[in-house]
Design a protein around this motif. Structure first.
Motif, mmCIF file in Angstrom:
data_model
loop_
_atom_site.group_PDB
_atom_site.id
_atom_site.type_symbol
_atom_site.label_atom_id
_atom_site.label_comp_id
_atom_site.label_asym_id
_atom_site.label_seq_id
_atom_site.Cartn_x
_atom_site.Cartn_y
_atom_site.Cartn_z
ATOM 1 N N GLY A 90 -7.288 10.436 0.114
ATOM 2 C CA GLY A 90 -6.397 11.834 -0.298
ATOM 3 C C GLY A 90 -5.379 12.484 0.360
ATOM 4 O O GLY A 90 -4.303 12.379 0.368
ATOM 5 N N GLU A 91 -5.629 11.865 1.999
ATOM 6 C CA GLU A 91 -4.688 11.739 3.250
ATOM 7 C C GLU A 91 -3.433 10.912 2.655
ATOM 8 O O GLU A 91 -2.307 11.111 2.880
ATOM 9 C CB GLU A 91 -4.867 11.213 4.766
ATOM 10 N N ILE A 92 -3.643 9.830 2.203
ATOM 11 C CA ILE A 92 -2.595 9.129 1.922
ATOM 12 C C ILE A 92 -1.690 9.435 0.145
ATOM 13 O O ILE A 92 -1.168 9.596 0.688
ATOM 14 C CB ILE A 92 -2.514 7.416 1.175
ATOM 15 N N VAL A 93 -2.737 9.580 -0.421
ATOM 16 C CA VAL A 93 -2.147 10.447 -1.613
ATOM 17 C C VAL A 93 -1.295 12.163 -1.041
ATOM 18 O O VAL A 93 0.161 11.930 -1.781
ATOM 19 C CB VAL A 93 -2.695 10.932 -2.831
ATOM 20 N N VAL A 118 -14.747 -5.974 3.309
ATOM 21 C CA VAL A 118 -12.580 -5.550 3.268
ATOM 22 C C VAL A 118 -12.130 -4.529 3.156
ATOM 23 O O VAL A 118 -13.118 -3.809 1.809
ATOM 24 C CB VAL A 118 -12.183 -6.980 2.012
ATOM 25 N N ASP A 119 -11.651 -4.088 3.685
ATOM 26 C CA ASP A 119 -10.704 -2.828 3.450
ATOM 27 C C ASP A 119 -9.208 -2.677 3.601
ATOM 28 O O ASP A 119 -8.484 -2.677 4.158
ATOM 29 C CB ASP A 119 -11.008 -2.291 4.481
ATOM 30 N N TYR A 120 -9.138 -2.491 1.975
ATOM 31 C CA TYR A 120 -7.897 -3.404 1.834
ATOM 32 C C TYR A 120 -7.319 -1.842 1.827
ATOM 33 O O TYR A 120 -5.450 -1.302 2.080
ATOM 34 C CB TYR A 120 -7.554 -3.250 -0.155
ATOM 35 N N ALA A 121 -7.184 -0.480 1.705
ATOM 36 C CA ALA A 121 -7.131 0.463 1.840
ATOM 37 C C ALA A 121 -5.905 0.596 3.069
ATOM 38 O O ALA A 121 -5.738 1.466 3.802
ATOM 39 C CB ALA A 121 -8.412 1.700 1.716
ATOM 40 N N GLU A 122 -6.913 -0.036 4.355
ATOM 41 C CA GLU A 122 -6.117 -0.145 5.378
ATOM 42 C C GLU A 122 -5.172 -0.371 5.741
ATOM 43 O O GLU A 122 -3.988 -0.095 6.272
ATOM 44 C CB GLU A 122 -7.064 -1.226 6.275
ATOM 45 N N LEU A 123 -4.290 -1.206 4.314
ATOM 46 C CA LEU A 123 -3.085 -1.589 4.057
ATOM 47 C C LEU A 123 -2.075 -0.157 3.879
ATOM 48 O O LEU A 123 -0.997 -0.778 4.333
ATOM 49 C CB LEU A 123 -3.003 -2.389 3.629
ATOM 50 N N TYR A 124 -2.914 0.626 4.522
ATOM 51 C CA TYR A 124 -1.606 2.083 4.000
ATOM 52 C C TYR A 124 -2.121 2.737 5.060
ATOM 53 O O TYR A 124 -2.218 4.224 5.063
ATOM 54 C CB TYR A 124 -2.369 2.774 2.574
ATOM 55 N N SER A 125 -2.913 2.490 5.924
ATOM 56 C CA SER A 125 -3.128 2.898 7.525
ATOM 57 C C SER A 125 -2.313 4.544 7.763
ATOM 58 O O SER A 125 -2.289 4.837 8.282
ATOM 59 C CB SER A 125 -3.978 2.703 8.257
ATOM 60 N N HIS A 126 -0.736 3.565 7.582
ATOM 61 C CA HIS A 126 -0.060 4.230 8.430
ATOM 62 C C HIS A 126 0.490 5.583 7.411
ATOM 63 O O HIS A 126 1.195 6.399 7.953
ATOM 64 C CB HIS A 126 1.022 3.508 8.559
ATOM 65 N N LEU A 127 0.038 5.617 6.049
ATOM 66 C CA LEU A 127 0.357 6.790 5.469
ATOM 67 C C LEU A 127 -1.040 7.930 5.806
ATOM 68 O O LEU A 127 -0.585 9.044 4.880
ATOM 69 C CB LEU A 127 0.624 6.247 3.924
ATOM 70 N N GLY A 128 -1.788 7.647 5.980
ATOM 71 C CA GLY A 128 -3.083 8.092 6.277
ATOM 72 C C GLY A 128 -3.860 7.617 6.320
ATOM 73 O O GLY A 128 -4.212 6.223 6.075
ATOM 74 N N ARG A 129 -5.155 8.139 6.728
ATOM 75 C CA ARG A 129 -6.883 7.636 6.934
ATOM 76 C C ARG A 129 -7.475 7.204 6.076
ATOM 77 O O ARG A 129 -8.949 6.383 5.991
ATOM 78 C CB ARG A 129 -7.521 8.359 8.473
ATOM 79 N N SER A 130 -7.086 7.930 5.438
ATOM 80 C CA SER A 130 -8.410 7.962 3.648
ATOM 81 C C SER A 130 -7.313 8.168 2.495
ATOM 82 O O SER A 130 -6.349 8.165 2.394
ATOM 83 C CB SER A 130 -9.530 9.152 3.341
ATOM 84 N N THR A 177 0.707 12.545 1.434
ATOM 85 C CA THR A 177 1.273 12.122 2.676
ATOM 86 C C THR A 177 2.721 11.541 1.524
ATOM 87 O O THR A 177 3.947 12.804 2.253
ATOM 88 C CB THR A 177 1.133 11.191 3.383
ATOM 89 N N MET A 178 2.206 11.531 0.505
ATOM 90 C CA MET A 178 3.347 11.273 -0.489
ATOM 91 C C MET A 178 4.646 12.307 -0.827
ATOM 92 O O MET A 178 5.494 12.657 -1.259
ATOM 93 C CB MET A 178 3.463 10.388 -1.806
ATOM 94 N N PHE A 179 3.347 13.648 -0.601
ATOM 95 C CA PHE A 179 4.012 15.155 -1.139
ATOM 96 C C PHE A 179 3.715 15.561 -0.613
ATOM 97 O O PHE A 179 5.561 16.280 0.004
ATOM 98 C CB PHE A 179 3.096 15.922 -2.193
ATOM 99 N N THR A 180 3.397 15.569 0.769
ATOM 100 C CA THR A 180 3.912 16.685 2.121
ATOM 101 C C THR A 180 4.835 15.818 2.875
ATOM 102 O O THR A 180 5.739 16.755 3.657
ATOM 103 C CB THR A 180 3.206 16.744 3.039
ATOM 104 N N GLN A 181 4.970 14.516 3.275
ATOM 105 C CA GLN A 181 6.011 13.796 3.977
ATOM 106 C C GLN A 181 6.819 12.971 3.086
ATOM 107 O O GLN A 181 6.581 11.805 3.420
ATOM 108 C CB GLN A 181 5.252 13.349 5.232
ATOM 109 N N PRO A 182 7.792 13.188 2.227
ATOM 110 C CA PRO A 182 8.296 12.753 1.170
ATOM 111 C C PRO A 182 9.134 11.323 2.335
ATOM 112 O O PRO A 182 9.719 9.763 1.832
ATOM 113 C CB PRO A 182 9.298 13.132 0.706
#
Length: 625
Positions: free
Chosen positions: A248-251, A234-246, A253-258
């Motif tokens: 670290g990438e998701i976090v 079960v991969d709950y990180a996939e729920l945020y795949s539109h923001l990044g693949r990992s 994105t919040m700072f580099t692409q607000p």
């Protein structure tokens, strides 16, 4: 903080008990009715039921998700139900416990409001009149729902200065789900900042140590327990795949692409009601006490940043930890207002109105009007379910899983249809063919196009090709001989044994080879339709059947679903029993059998060109019972 005994006036006590008993009884009765009539739409209740049933036998791997209970979410609180489950092993025990826990909130809320010098009775009643609370109770069973009463108890113990009770409720709340740990870390940090003038001892006792425990549990689960127990199932990180693949990438994105993050927040706020349906019934009072909104922020962002639209609404269980936080904000805001009593009663009235605007009350009338239809459907579905042996391995759609959960080998049909693990891009490895397979083609939760469970051939972002749901189902059933029985939309397949692979041939398109045969029962309440088919072996395309019966006054449609997905050779004979709905007026009906490429129709192409229509003549029909 003070240890003050608070006595409840008789009038308030009566109102609280009426509200609690009324809410608890209604929610449990309504939930039990929906369960009894096979209208639960997820595998969650089945997962926890099977987990407890196996735990009593010293087994931990839950076949439904192929993980232990703690491999799905961090919910150790569920194990507290083991003693009661040993005495009463039934899925509705968990639903009952959830309803009782939610019904306890008015009592805790009343005591908190009195300590805050706020209008206690209307505030207390608001906890169960909030639309979100009703939906939390009705949405099957989720341990996260228990966070609502537990967080209120945490707040009460803190106000009363009861450190022992505070730690009890704090630890129990931690055990309801891993994201509650994030909320409790925010709770500790915000209160440490607000109470910065307090002594170091007080800070350590009420804020620092509880925050460290919550953070430690979060790190322990995220870094060790979850990877060890989940294994990528079960991969709950996939729920945020539109923001990044990992992560670290998701976090990042919040700072580099607000702007990208803000755009998604606007979409979820506009497409859902998770925030507005919490604020407006409380007259937006929570905005006057922003500390509680800051504490709620991790949960709000978790849901609003997800691509899964079900997380943006109060119609499921996701608002459970938000209810006590928004309520606490409103309760703290009221004493600072003039005419607070009048505003409190106005807020309660707003909650009542919101029940019909956004709450479950708007659905209750339809539930009552459809009760005869639901009871009729329950009759023939239970008849079909009775064919499944108690110790048989089973694959079934969502509505049937919790009814079949007390066994070792249970699987969800939606995994077979999707071909991927839950919230994952990894291919799902189906189990060996189970002893029985239940397929309800009218079950929108299992055959869900919106969720991607039912789909044409597709390519994942990694470039992997996933066959269509119909091919995946055929591949799951191929290689075995099956005994099939179909009533209306529900088919039960019973495995008879293995069979040798059929030689590949190409007799032509999937088509009826002879005129369908129809037989009507003497009372007109049942039809039996028999069709014979030829198709390419192995099948490359599949067809659905549906019957439309009509006359000048009435009409009804019954879906059969896929024709013989279990067939291993052509030709194949399909036998289908149709039970006439109870709201049908007796009379002569024209019968037409539609053969449809249903998968093509779901892709927005309307009625496909390959649709065939076969006239079955007329029959005198009467409603079934």
């Amino acid at each position: 903080m003070g240890r003050v005994q608070i006595s409840v006036p008789t009038k308030d006590r009566v109102c609280l008990w009426v509200a609690a008993l009324g809410f608890g009884a209604l929610i449990f009765a309504w939930s039990a009715w929906r369960w009894w009539t096979f209208r639960y739409g997820t595998f969650d209740l089945a997962f926890y039921t099977q987990a407890l049933w196996l735990a009593l036998r010293g087994e931990w791997q839950v076949s439904l998700l192929d993980v232990p209970l703690m491999g799905n979410h961090a919910e150790p609180i569920v194990f507290l139900a083991l003693p009661a489950f040993a005495i009463c092993p039934h899925p509705l025990l968990l639903v009952f416990a959830q309803a009782v826990a939610l019904a306890s909130m008015p009592f805790t809320a009343w005591r908190i409001a009195r300590r805050l010098d706020a209008p206690a009775l209307p505030l207390a009643l608001a906890t169960v009149l909030l639309p979100a609370t009703g939906f939390i109770g009705l949405h099957e069973f989720h341990p996260e729902a228990l966070a609502a009463p537990l967080l209120l108890l945490v707040a009460e113990a803190r106000l009363a200065g009861r450190i022992g009770r505070f730690w009890l409720w704090w630890l129990l709340a931690l055990g309801t789900k891993e994201n509650i740990a994030l909320l409790l870390v925010a709770w500790a940090i915000v209160h440490a900042c607000v109470e910065w003038r307090k002594s170091a001892a007080e800070q350590w006792r009420w804020n620092v140590l509880p925050g460290l425990v919550a953070a430690g549990w979060l790190v322990l689960y995220g870094a060790w327990l979850a990877p060890a127990l989940n294994g990528g199932k079960v991969d709950y990180a996939e729920l945020y795949s539109h923001l990044g693949r990992s992560g670290g990438e998701i976090v990042g994105t919040m700072f580099t692409q607000p702007a990208r993050v803000f755009s998604h927040l606007l979409r979820s706020l506009g497409g859902g009601d998770l925030l507005w349906a919490m604020l407006l019934p409380l007259l937006a009072l929570p905005v006057l006490r922003p500390r509680w909104l800051l504490i709620a922020a991790p949960i709000l962002l978790q849901h609003l940043l997800s691509w899964r639209s079900s997380e943006w609404t109060i119609r499921f269980h996701y608002a459970a930890p938000l209810v006590p936080l928004f309520w606490l904000a409103a309760a703290e805001a009221l004493p600072r207002l003039r005419r607070r009593a009048g505003i409190a009663w106005l807020m309660l009235a707003a909650c009542a109105v919101a029940q019909f605007w956004r709450g479950p009350a708007q659905e209750l009338a339809g539930e009552v009007l459809q009760r005869e239809r639901h009871a009729w459907e329950r009759g023939w579905k239970a008849e079909m379910l009775a064919q499944v042996q108690a110790d048989a391995s089973v694959t079934a759609g969502h509505p049937y899983l919790s009814h079949l959960a007390m066994r070792r080998d249970l699987h969800s049909l939606h995994h077979v249809l999707k071909g991927l693990n839950t919230l994952s891009r990894r291919r799902f490895e189906p189990p060996p063919a189970t002893d029985s397979v239940l397929i309800d083609y009218a079950d929108d939760s299992t055959f869900s196009v919106a969720s991607g469970f039912y789909h044409p051939t597709m390519r994942t972002v990694e470039g992997d090709i996933v066959p269509s749901s119909e091919v995946l189902l055929h591949e799951f059933l191929a290689g075995n001989e099956w005994q099939s029985r179909a009533i209306n939309s529900l088919t039960v397949l019973r495995r008879l044994g293995t069979r040798a692979p059929a030689a590949a041939d190409a007799p032509g398109e999937w088509t009826i080879t002879s005129a369908p045969r129809v037989r009507t029962s003497e009372d007109g309440a049942q039809l039996e339709i028999e069709t014979t088919w030829t198709f390419t072996v192995p099948p490359k395309e599949f067809r659905w059947l549906k019957l439309i019966a009509s006359n000048d006054r009435d009409a009804f449609e019954i879906v059969r679903g896929l024709v013989a997905p279990e067939a291993g050779a052509s030709p194949a004979t399909d036998r289908w029993v149709v039970r006439v709905p109870p709201d049908t007026e007796p009379g002569d009906f024209r019968l037409k059998l539609f053969v449809v490429d249903h998968l093509a129709a779901t892709q927005g192409s309307g009625a496909p060109k390959s649709t065939q229509i076969h006239s079955l003549g007329q029959a005198r029909l009467a409603p079934g019972r």
